[in-house]
Write a protein that holds these residues in place. Structure first.
Motif, mmCIF file in Angstrom:
data_model
loop_
_atom_site.group_PDB
_atom_site.id
_atom_site.type_symbol
_atom_site.label_atom_id
_atom_site.label_comp_id
_atom_site.label_asym_id
_atom_site.label_seq_id
_atom_site.Cartn_x
_atom_site.Cartn_y
_atom_site.Cartn_z
ATOM 1 N N ASN A 167 0.727 -1.267 -0.218
ATOM 2 C CA ASN A 167 0.154 0.011 -0.015
ATOM 3 C C ASN A 167 0.940 1.230 -0.093
ATOM 4 O O ASN A 167 0.087 2.472 -0.244
ATOM 5 N N LYS B 232 0.469 3.525 -3.027
ATOM 6 C CA LYS B 232 -0.897 4.091 -3.473
ATOM 7 C C LYS B 232 -0.905 5.484 -3.061
ATOM 8 O O LYS B 232 -0.323 5.897 -2.041
ATOM 9 N N PRO B 233 -1.624 6.391 -4.035
ATOM 10 C CA PRO B 233 -1.874 7.626 -3.445
ATOM 11 C C PRO B 233 -2.464 8.077 -2.301
ATOM 12 O O PRO B 233 -1.957 9.145 -1.487
ATOM 13 N N GLU B 234 -3.326 7.293 -1.805
ATOM 14 C CA GLU B 234 -3.939 7.547 -0.401
ATOM 15 C C GLU B 234 -2.953 7.065 0.829
ATOM 16 O O GLU B 234 -3.655 6.751 1.936
ATOM 17 N N SER B 235 -1.897 6.247 0.499
ATOM 18 C CA SER B 235 -0.981 5.797 1.552
ATOM 19 C C SER B 235 -0.853 6.709 2.650
ATOM 20 O O SER B 235 -0.561 7.953 2.552
ATOM 21 N N LYS B 236 -1.003 6.351 3.969
ATOM 22 C CA LYS B 236 -0.645 7.124 5.135
ATOM 23 C C LYS B 236 0.817 7.296 5.393
ATOM 24 O O LYS B 236 1.361 8.050 6.021
ATOM 25 N N LYS C 121 2.268 18.460 -0.887
ATOM 26 C CA LYS C 121 2.495 17.592 -1.873
ATOM 27 C C LYS C 121 3.863 17.641 -2.417
ATOM 28 O O LYS C 121 4.722 18.861 -2.444
#
Length: 464
Positions: free
Chosen positions: A269, A272-276, A433
């Motif tokens: 994960n 992935k863009p949403e990874s914490k 970002k």
């Protein structure tokens, strides 16, 4: 003539209707495309030849949609990560890291100098250049050549110069360094022994002497190099002690399936863009032979392997040095060696394992993700198994083998591996970002070959 007059009449009616509807559309704020479609449907069902006019209008309408979309795309091209970097106007600063790694040197100082010069690790005077953040050597400096003393002395000199300039040299013990500690001298040239003065002098130098002390203080069997300092310094263990108790999750934890390993979940994960935690596995492992999928001491990495290695090294260096083999019998490991120490040195251990070089591509690529997940890394780099023509990359750069037979004893190609890592801020500073990019190249005296060029957008507070 009758049909012609009918068509003209229909056309006049259509024009009048369109004009009236246009005025009404403007007044009522009806979208143009909806009005045209309504006229088309009305003509189809209310006037002669309306179906033909309906088809004509719809084809023109479709063409208009296509032309408008193409025009919009041409006017506003999709923004690339490079353009986002170029447009950045905030106060955050980019981070860069340059790593150079070199494989087996086997007693050849002149070729080692050539490699470190064209890879920009050293200057024209064989001193640290200041142009590299990390220099990594994956072991097997000893054997097959006469420059053992000169090479290890030079490495220690570069280590001191690098530290003084804020850089780091990471050195590893290969199977040949361990063979010499054990007393297995099968690949020691008689001419090399003469550079020490005698067999006894060489034994002392490699145990309690200058080289042996440097091995104990400055060399590891494996290492984990984080690409970004927010992950900690070199050899920060994965998993960290804070997460060791969370290695297994259950359904009650919400985001995890029953009994899934935490490190495997993170590896699957983190990109992935949403990874914490998008940089959880932004690190590289270095080892001489390879990290076998079935080796028991992979975690925590690299501390478990290096602790076992340090224990075995103390036992080998502090025992009475046995007569070297040959011509004497093979001395083997000390009787006090533990099961873990024996596993470290066997064919499945990190010093001798060749599976990543010898397995077929399908088999290797099925196994590699599990090892990367456990070690908290995104790729592993090793020497030991030479390809005399090229640095070998497998599984999209997850496995990179850098032994190309640099020593004149092999006559292979001179090579080094270059890794450029950057994290560049983009967008509004409040959004945090960044663009992460990793470029890996194989360097040769006359050329450079690209191995990996990966970039992605990530979100997080990655200030140094």
């Amino acid at each position: 003539m009758g049909a012609g007059r009918t068509l003209v009449a229909v056309a006049l009616v259509a024009i009048s209707l369109v004009y009236c509807l246009h005025s009404l559309r403007l007044h009522l704020l009806i979208p143009k495309d909806e009005a045209i479609h309504w006229v088309s449907e009305t003509l189809k069902h209310s006037v002669p030849l309306g179906d033909k006019i309906h088809s004509l209008i719809n084809s023109k309408l479709a063409q208009g949609y296509a032309d408008a979309a193409a025009s919009k795309a041409k006017a506003q091209p999709e923004e690339t990560l490079t353009s986002k970097i170029q447009r950045y106007k905030g106060s955050r600063t980019p981070y860069t890291r340059h790593i150079v790694a070199v494989g087996d040197l086997h007693g050849d100082l002149p070729n080692a100098r050539r490699v470190l010069k064209f890879s920009d690790v050293i200057d024209e005077y064989d001193n640290w250049s200041g142009n590299v953040d990390f220099f990594v050597q994956t072991g097997d400096i000893i054997d097959r050549g006469d420059d053992t003393i000169a090479l290890f002395t030079w490495m220690d000199k570069l280590r001191g110069q690098a530290t003084a300039s804020g850089a780091t040299v990471l050195s590893h013990l290969g199977n040949h360094e361990w063979m010499n500690m054990i007393g297995d001298w099968r690949y020691v040239y008689p001419t090399e022994i003469k550079t020490f003065g005698s067999v006894a002098a060489r034994q002392e130098m490699l145990s309690s002497g200058l080289i042996g002390r440097s091995w104990a203080s400055n060399y590891s069997t494996t290492s984990r190099l984080p690409l970004h300092p927010s992950l900690g310094p070199p050899n920060t263990p994965y998993p960290s002690p804070a997460t060791l108790k969370h290695l297994h999750y259950s359904k009650e934890d919400g985001d995890f399936e029953v009994d899934i390993d935490f490190d495997v979940w993170m590896f699957n994960n983190h990109r992935k863009p949403e990874s914490k935690d998008p940089l959880s596995h932004a690190a590289i492992s270095f080892v001489h032979g390879g990290l076998s999928p079935t080796y028991k001491g992979l975690t925590p990495f690299p501390s478990k392997i290096n602790e076992v290695a340090a224990s075995l090294m103390r036992k080998l260096q502090r025992r009475q040095q046995p007569p070297p083999h040959p011509p004497n019998p093979y001395p083997g490991l000390p009787e006090s060696a533990t099961t873990e120490e024996k596993e470290l040195y066997d064919s499945n251990g990190p010093l001798w394992y060749r599976g990543w070089a010898q397995d077929d591509e399908t088999t290797a690529c099925k196994k590699v993700d599990g090892v990367l997940a456990k070690t908290g890394t995104r790729r592993m780099i090793m020497g030991h198994t030479p390809d005399f023509n090229n640095i070998v990359s497998r599984c999209n750069g997850k496995i990179i083998i850098i032994d190309t037979g640099i020593s004149h004893a092999y006559g292979g190609v001179l090579s080094a591996l270059s890794i450029h890592y950057t994290v560049h801020p983009i967008g509004d500073d409040a959004e945090q970002k960044w663009v992460e990019r990793e470029v890996i190249s194989a360097l040769y005296e006359e050329k450079r070959t690209m191995i990996v060029d990966e970039e992605r957008e990530i979100v997080g507070d990655f200030q140094v």
